[in-house]
Design a protein around this motif. Structure first.
Motif, PDB file in Angstrom:
ATOM      1  N   PHE A   1       0.826  -1.342   0.199  1.00 55.51           N
ATOM      2  CA  PHE A   1       0.154   0.010   0.037  1.00 55.51           C
ATOM      3  C   PHE A   1       0.743   1.199  -0.261  1.00 55.51           C
ATOM      4  O   PHE A   1       1.665   1.605   0.978  1.00 55.51           O
ATOM      5  N   VAL A   2       0.843   2.001  -1.096  1.00 51.95           N
ATOM      6  CA  VAL A   2       1.783   3.069  -1.056  1.00 51.95           C
ATOM      7  C   VAL A   2       1.084   4.256  -0.538  1.00 51.95           C
ATOM      8  O   VAL A   2      -0.262   4.650  -1.244  1.00 51.95           O
ATOM      9  N   ASN A   3       1.486   5.032   0.392  1.00 49.06           N
ATOM     10  CA  ASN A   3       1.049   6.135   1.008  1.00 49.06           C
ATOM     11  C   ASN A   3       1.558   7.221   0.694  1.00 49.06           C
ATOM     12  O   ASN A   3       1.113   8.420   1.001  1.00 49.06           O
ATOM     13  N   SER A   4       2.633   7.250   0.135  1.00 50.46           N
ATOM     14  CA  SER A   4       3.487   8.531  -0.237  1.00 50.46           C
ATOM     15  C   SER A   4       2.621   9.055  -1.569  1.00 50.46           C
ATOM     16  O   SER A   4       1.847   8.526  -2.123  1.00 50.46           O
ATOM     17  N   ASP A   5       3.006  10.329  -1.725  1.00 48.10           N
ATOM     18  CA  ASP A   5       2.574  10.798  -2.744  1.00 48.10           C
ATOM     19  C   ASP A   5       2.824  10.228  -4.002  1.00 48.10           C
ATOM     20  O   ASP A   5       3.780   9.628  -4.317  1.00 48.10           O
ATOM     21  N   VAL A   6       1.917  10.076  -4.971  1.00 51.97           N
ATOM     22  CA  VAL A   6       1.675   9.362  -6.166  1.00 51.97           C
ATOM     23  C   VAL A   6       3.020   9.601  -7.083  1.00 51.97           C
ATOM     24  O   VAL A   6       3.570   8.895  -7.655  1.00 51.97           O
ATOM     25  N   LYS A   7       3.014  10.908  -7.296  1.00 47.89           N
ATOM     26  CA  LYS A   7       4.138  11.363  -8.074  1.00 47.89           C
ATOM     27  C   LYS A   7       5.570  11.006  -7.453  1.00 47.89           C
ATOM     28  O   LYS A   7       6.321  10.677  -8.234  1.00 47.89           O
ATOM     29  N   HIS A   8       5.626  11.214  -6.194  1.00 46.15           N
ATOM     30  CA  HIS A   8       7.019  10.723  -5.859  1.00 46.15           C
ATOM     31  C   HIS A   8       7.254   9.074  -5.855  1.00 46.15           C
ATOM     32  O   HIS A   8       8.307   8.761  -6.193  1.00 46.15           O
ATOM     33  N   ALA A   9       5.845   8.356  -5.814  1.00 49.79           N
ATOM     34  CA  ALA A   9       6.106   6.808  -5.937  1.00 49.79           C
ATOM     35  C   ALA A   9       6.710   6.741  -7.447  1.00 49.79           C
ATOM     36  O   ALA A   9       7.495   5.838  -7.502  1.00 49.79           O
ATOM     37  N   TYR A  10       5.915   7.305  -8.449  1.00 51.96           N
ATOM     38  CA  TYR A  10       6.440   7.109  -9.914  1.00 51.96           C
ATOM     39  C   TYR A  10       7.801   7.686 -10.270  1.00 51.96           C
ATOM     40  O   TYR A  10       8.454   7.059 -10.896  1.00 51.96           O
ATOM     41  N   SER A  11       8.214   8.653  -9.459  1.00 55.56           N
ATOM     42  CA  SER A  11       9.484   9.297  -9.865  1.00 55.56           C
ATOM     43  C   SER A  11      10.736   8.216  -9.117  1.00 55.56           C
ATOM     44  O   SER A  11      11.681   8.470  -9.652  1.00 55.56           O
ATOM     45  N   HIS A  12      10.328   7.963  -7.800  1.00 54.21           N
ATOM     46  CA  HIS A  12      11.451   7.523  -7.163  1.00 54.21           C
ATOM     47  C   HIS A  12      11.465   5.750  -6.678  1.00 54.21           C
ATOM     48  O   HIS A  12      12.240   5.395  -6.531  1.00 54.21           O
ATOM     49  N   LEU A  13       9.919   5.430  -6.638  1.00 51.29           N
ATOM     50  CA  LEU A  13      10.083   4.003  -6.183  1.00 51.29           C
ATOM     51  C   LEU A  13       9.638   2.869  -6.928  1.00 51.29           C
ATOM     52  O   LEU A  13      10.127   1.954  -6.911  1.00 51.29           O
ATOM     53  N   LEU A  14       8.576   3.445  -7.896  1.00 50.25           N
ATOM     54  CA  LEU A  14       8.412   2.096  -8.711  1.00 50.25           C
ATOM     55  C   LEU A  14       9.301   1.935  -9.853  1.00 50.25           C
ATOM     56  O   LEU A  14       9.930   2.739 -10.418  1.00 50.25           O
ATOM     57  N   PRO A  15       9.515   0.499 -10.310  1.00 50.61           N
ATOM     58  CA  PRO A  15      10.070   0.009 -11.309  1.00 50.61           C
ATOM     59  C   PRO A  15       9.949   0.568 -12.556  1.00 50.61           C
ATOM     60  O   PRO A  15       8.613   1.002 -12.739  1.00 50.61           O
ATOM     61  N   PRO A  16      10.716   1.105 -13.605  1.00 52.15           N
ATOM     62  CA  PRO A  16      10.512   1.827 -14.858  1.00 52.15           C
ATOM     63  C   PRO A  16       9.611   0.855 -15.699  1.00 52.15           C
ATOM     64  O   PRO A  16       8.780   1.739 -16.463  1.00 52.15           O
ATOM     65  N   GLU A  17       9.439  -0.498 -15.543  1.00 52.70           N
ATOM     66  CA  GLU A  17       8.548  -1.050 -16.611  1.00 52.70           C
ATOM     67  C   GLU A  17       7.357  -0.862 -15.988  1.00 52.70           C
ATOM     68  O   GLU A  17       6.254  -1.250 -17.078  1.00 52.70           O
ATOM     69  N   ILE A  18       6.927  -0.228 -14.920  1.00 49.50           N
ATOM     70  CA  ILE A  18       5.543  -0.071 -14.509  1.00 49.50           C
ATOM     71  C   ILE A  18       5.130   1.167 -15.288  1.00 49.50           C
ATOM     72  O   ILE A  18       5.788   2.157 -15.246  1.00 49.50           O
ATOM     73  N   LYS A  19       4.061   1.018 -16.204  1.00 50.22           N
ATOM     74  CA  LYS A  19       3.284   2.000 -17.003  1.00 50.22           C
ATOM     75  C   LYS A  19       2.897   3.404 -16.095  1.00 50.22           C
ATOM     76  O   LYS A  19       2.371   3.335 -15.183  1.00 50.22           O
ATOM     77  N   ARG A  20       3.466   4.518 -16.515  1.00 48.60           N
ATOM     78  CA  ARG A  20       3.288   5.850 -16.020  1.00 48.60           C
ATOM     79  C   ARG A  20       1.816   6.311 -16.279  1.00 48.60           C
ATOM     80  O   ARG A  20       1.555   6.402 -17.596  1.00 48.60           O
ATOM     81  N   PRO A  21       0.893   6.629 -15.521  1.00 48.57           N
ATOM     82  CA  PRO A  21      -0.441   7.348 -15.841  1.00 48.57           C
ATOM     83  C   PRO A  21      -0.147   8.648 -16.209  1.00 48.57           C
ATOM     84  O   PRO A  21       0.028   9.697 -15.368  1.00 48.57           O
ATOM     85  N   LYS A  22       0.013   9.023 -17.517  1.00 51.63           N
ATOM     86  CA  LYS A  22       0.428  10.421 -18.019  1.00 51.63           C
ATOM     87  C   LYS A  22      -0.130  11.487 -17.472  1.00 51.63           C
ATOM     88  O   LYS A  22       0.106  12.583 -16.720  1.00 51.63           O
TER      89      LYS A  22
END
Ligand SMILES: Cc1cc2nc3c(=O)[nH]c(=O)nc-3n(C[C@H](O)[C@H](O)[C@H](O)COP(=O)(O)OP(=O)(O)OC[C@H]3O[C@@H](n4cnc5c(N)ncnc54)[C@H](O)[C@@H]3O)c2cc1C
Length: 509
Positions: free
Chosen positions: A293-314
């Motif tokens: 469960f990611v409780n951090s800011d969604v933008k922070h999660a996509y920029s810093h935490l999630l692996p690059p292969e996971i699709k970004r919701p533009k």
């Protein structure tokens, strides 16, 4: 994995044994998700970069004064109570709150002073005596329409996922569809308020509710009129012991349920294998898990935490952040009977104030000032003969503005205003001071730009672009908190955790 699934009275009760759950962040939604997952039988670990839990819902003490650092207005307390009840506890044994006989004091520069109350009759009376009987007669309609908007739409926009077909598979959805022309979806809150009120001061007063989710009344849709129902229809409260008791009592409950907290653990990476979450890396160590469960800011999660292969919701990641704030915490010598728990000193030109926040990325030189004083109710929050003032103005999120130049100007402008309104020089009465600005909010919570409420609602489609509570393409990845559906503010964050965990309980196997 053993899974029992019972759906009763619209409440999902499930038990998932042996599921290893990692929660990234111990904000109010992270705590709530951890409690819900632990009650369901999972082994829960919360990773929090700070040395304390609660995220924005925290407090500090200085020179004998106690200050809530973040939220000051508490609505829908039943959402906190629900967590205790879910865990089989009596909420009143752990968490209590005051209701208050005054909603807010309002001040305008021309000397108009006016207060609103939780009782409709009293509001009609005070509006008649301060404005006109015509305006007062519109207040009852305004509150009843706000209640209608809230009751009709909250099951869809707040209490359930907007991203699940089942949310819309009820007959009641037809009622909402029929009501669309009257929901204010196609006008701004300001335009909606002008349909009810003629007096610019009343329009300004009801426009202010847009700031409750970090938006502008001139851009956010008229449906946000429903926010007034939270305050006037359902009531405002102050937890006993202060706002931070929300996060502290929930932390104690989580510990009692066996949740393990890893404080001072910054999550650096989330690991997935073949679109399935398998672990979180914190402080250089990999911790295996089945669900995150990611409780951090969604933008922070996509920029810093999630692996690059996971699709970004533009579209979601392009959404505008909500407004931020500059807050001065002042320990004040003296007591001011003309002030109450919540006090608003309105600017002369609300449109210019929000234009500056919205378009110039700057603060307006005549800002609306909010003063919150918990020691009015919680006497131990300040030494005898003193008060703890939380003094806040809305500012844009951090875009690299010269805050060190701006802050002294803001302080001067606030002091000039308060000196004029209270007829006394405030600065010599400030016994102690602390400051929070968009940069420090961002540093302490990883909320991008120091946004208070995740993304703004300055667009009528904002609700649909907010991040869903589950990443559908990845097994075991869920989102909760202010930047995920249904948005920011303590009650909505609590709801986001409920939606995310209910979804997890329904899906995982
Ligand atoms: C000054 C101020 C006034 C406000 N006023 C009100 C109000 O009156 N009423 C109201 O309802 N709401 C108010 N809000 C908004 C409300 O506080 C927030 O919407 C809500 O608390 C956000 O909760 P959250 O669950 O999104 O998590 P947050 O509080 O944003 O916490 C996220 C947590 O995640 C942690 N984290 C992030 N990234 C990582 C990582 N990589 N590793 C480990 N940990 C991580 C952070 O350290 C933080 O503890 C206010 C906020 C502020 C700042």
């Amino acid at each position: 994995m053993y899974l029992v699934f019972i759906k009763m009275k619209n409440q999902t009760t499930t038990s998932i044994n042996n599921n290893r759950v990692a929660v990234v962040g111990s904000g109010i939604a992270g705590l709530s998700a951890a409690i819900r997952a632990a009650v369901a039988g999972a082994k829960v670990h919360v990773y929090e970069q700070n040395s304390y839990t609660g995220g924005k819902v925290t407090s500090f003490e200085k020179d004998g004064f106690r200050f809530d650092a973040g939220p000051s207005l508490f609505t829908l307390p039943y959402l906190v109570d629900d967590l205790f009840k879910l865990a089989g506890e009596n909420p009143r044994d752990h968490f209590n709150y005051h209701s208050h006989d005054k909603v807010c004091n309002y001040f305008w520069r021309d000397g108009t002073r006016f207060s609103m109350y939780p009782q409709l009759d009293k509001n009609i009376e005070v509006i008649s005596s301060n404005f006109s009987t015509m305006e007062a007669s519109r207040v009852a309609d305004y509150f009843s329409d706000a209640a209608k908007k809230y009751n009709l739409t909250s099951p869809y926009f707040l209490e359930n996922s907007l991203h699940k077909l089942s949310t819309f598979m009820t007959l009641d959805v037809l009622k909402v569809l029929r009501a669309i022309p009257s929901l204010g979806l196609f006008s701004s809150l300001d335009e909606e308020n002008k349909k009810y009120f003629k007096d610019p001061k009343l329009i300004q007063l009801f426009n202010r509710y847009a700031t409750y989710n970090g938006s502008s009344p001139f851009l956010t849709p008229g449906i946000m009129q429903m926010i007034t129902h939270l305050e006037h229809g359902l009531g405002t409260y102050l937890p006993r012991g202060g706002m931070h008791e929300i996060s502290q009592s929930l932390t104690k409950l989580a510990l009692k349920l066996g949740v393990e907290f890893h404080l001072g653990h910054k999550v650096e990476k989330l690991t997935s294998v073949q679109n399935k979450m398998v672990g979180v890396q914190a402080n250089g160590i990999e911790h295996p898990c089945d669900t995150v469960f990611v409780n951090s800011d969604v933008k922070h999660a996509y920029s810093h935490l999630l692996p690059p292969e996971i699709k970004r919701p533009k579209k979601t990641l392009k959404q505008e952040p909500s407004s931020s704030a500059l807050i001065f915490y002042w320990g004040i010598k003296g007591s001011f009977p003309e002030l109450d728990l919540h006090n608003i000193f309105f600017s002369d030109d609300y449109q210019k104030e929000f234009d500056a926040i919205q378009h110039n990325g700057a603060f307006w030189e005549d800002p609306t000032v909010y003063v919150n004083i918990t020691s009015k109710l919680e006497k131990t929050d300040a030494p005898i003969g003193h008060e703890n003032w939380f003094v806040m103005i809305n500012v844009p999120s951090n875009q690299g503005q010269a805050w060190d130049d701006i802050i002294p100007k803001v302080k001067k402008s606030i002091l000039d205003r308060l000196n004029q309104e209270l007829g006394i020089d405030i600065e010599p009465l400030i016994m102690t001071e602390e400051l929070l600005d968009p940069r420090s909010i961002e540093r302490k919570t990883s909320s991008v730009g120091g946004a208070l409420y995740g993304t703004s609602s300055n667009d009528r489609m904002a609700a649909f672009f907010r991040h869903p509570n589950k990443k559908s393409s990845v097994h075991g990845l869920y989102f909760c908190g202010g930047s995920a559906h249904p948005g920011g503010g303590v009650p909505l964050c609590l709801l986001s955790a409920k939606i995310a965990t209910d979804w997890w309980l329904e899906n995982d196997e």
